[in-house]
Write a protein that holds these residues in place. Structure first.
Motif, PDB file in Angstrom:
ATOM      1  N   ASP A 178       8.587   5.181   4.587  1.00 17.91           N
ATOM      2  CA  ASP A 178       8.561   6.647   4.518  1.00 17.91           C
ATOM      3  C   ASP A 178       9.523   7.260   5.533  1.00 17.91           C
ATOM      4  OD1 ASP A 178       6.440   6.539   2.669  1.00 17.91           O
ATOM      5  OD2 ASP A 178       4.961   6.518   4.275  1.00 17.91           O
ATOM      6  N   GLY A 197       3.603   4.170   4.908  1.00 17.01           N
ATOM      7  CA  GLY A 197       2.282   4.731   4.629  1.00 17.01           C
ATOM      8  C   GLY A 197       1.534   4.966   5.933  1.00 17.01           C
ATOM      9  N   SER A 198       0.394   4.303   6.090  1.00 19.07           N
ATOM     10  CA  SER A 198      -0.402   4.493   7.303  1.00 19.07           C
ATOM     11  C   SER A 198      -0.086   3.467   8.385  1.00 19.07           C
ATOM     12  CB  SER A 198      -1.890   4.407   6.954  1.00 19.07           C
ATOM     13  OG  SER A 198      -2.215   3.109   6.490  1.00 19.07           O
ATOM     14  N   ARG A 218       0.822  -1.214   0.000  1.00 18.43           N
ATOM     15  CA  ARG A 218       0.000   0.000   0.000  1.00 18.43           C
ATOM     16  C   ARG A 218       0.854   1.261   0.000  1.00 18.43           C
ATOM     17  NH1 ARG A 218      -2.691   0.171   4.843  1.00 18.43           N
ATOM     18  NH2 ARG A 218      -1.825  -1.784   5.575  1.00 18.43           N
ATOM     19  N   ALA A 219       2.107   1.163   0.487  1.00 18.11           N
ATOM     20  CA  ALA A 219       2.949   2.348   0.629  1.00 18.11           C
ATOM     21  C   ALA A 219       3.788   2.675  -0.602  1.00 18.11           C
ATOM     22  CB  ALA A 219       3.869   2.176   1.839  1.00 18.11           C
TER      23      ALA A 219
END
Length: 165
Positions: A125, A140-141, A111-112
């Motif tokens: 990140d 990401g999250s 997802r990232a």
């Protein structure tokens, strides 16, 4: 002699500072393996389960009526919550496994990053020390926490920050 001691101290600091990054590199390789046991040296499964157990307990407590705030706590609801707690712990033991952790880390990386195949390192990140024995990684999250245990850095927590917002 002091120059030698200073050089050795600097060498130890650099070595310690790069150690978690090397662990991330090795974890990335282990995530690519077919066998989930490949990530076992990098994961503290009991710590991850304890973190999710704590989160579930806090969520359950938030749903319970609190007699200290003027609400009445019903004995049946308290009894029901006490009966559900062991079932939830057993479900957590069966659900949070090395396979699940491997899937969660792979999914977070996917997802990232747009890169395919989605390598764990490509999705990062942010990765830096939170304290001398705690290292935070953001994909990401998803937040991944590693702690220094014995002579190794190990993943001790996974948290989806999107749920907090």
């Amino acid at each position: 002699m002091t120059r030698l001691l200073l050089f050795m101290a600097l060498f130890v600091v650099v070595l310690y500072g790069s150690w978690p990054y090397y662990t991330i590199y090795r974890l990335d390789g282990a995530l690519g393996a077919e066998d989930a046991q490949a990530i076992a040296p990098f994961v503290d499964l009991p710590a991850i389960r304890a973190g999710y157990k704590e989160q579930a307990g806090a969520a359950l407590k938030g749903m319970m009526p609190d007699s200290s705030r003027g609400g009445e706590s019903e004995p049946f609801v308290e009894w029901l919550a006490a009966g559900l707690r062991p079932l939830g712990e057993a479900a957590l033991e069966r659900t949070v496994t090395l396979d699940w952790v491997r899937y969660a880390l792979r999914d977070a990386a996917q997802r990232a990053t747009e890169q395919r195949p989605a390598y764990f390192m490509a999705g990062i990140d942010y990765a830096f020390f939170q304290s001398w024995n705690r290292f935070g990684i953001r994909l990401g999250s998803t937040e991944v926490v590693m702690q220094f245990q014995g002579l190794n850095w190990r993943v001790t927590a996974l948290k989806d920050r999107a749920q907090d917002e």
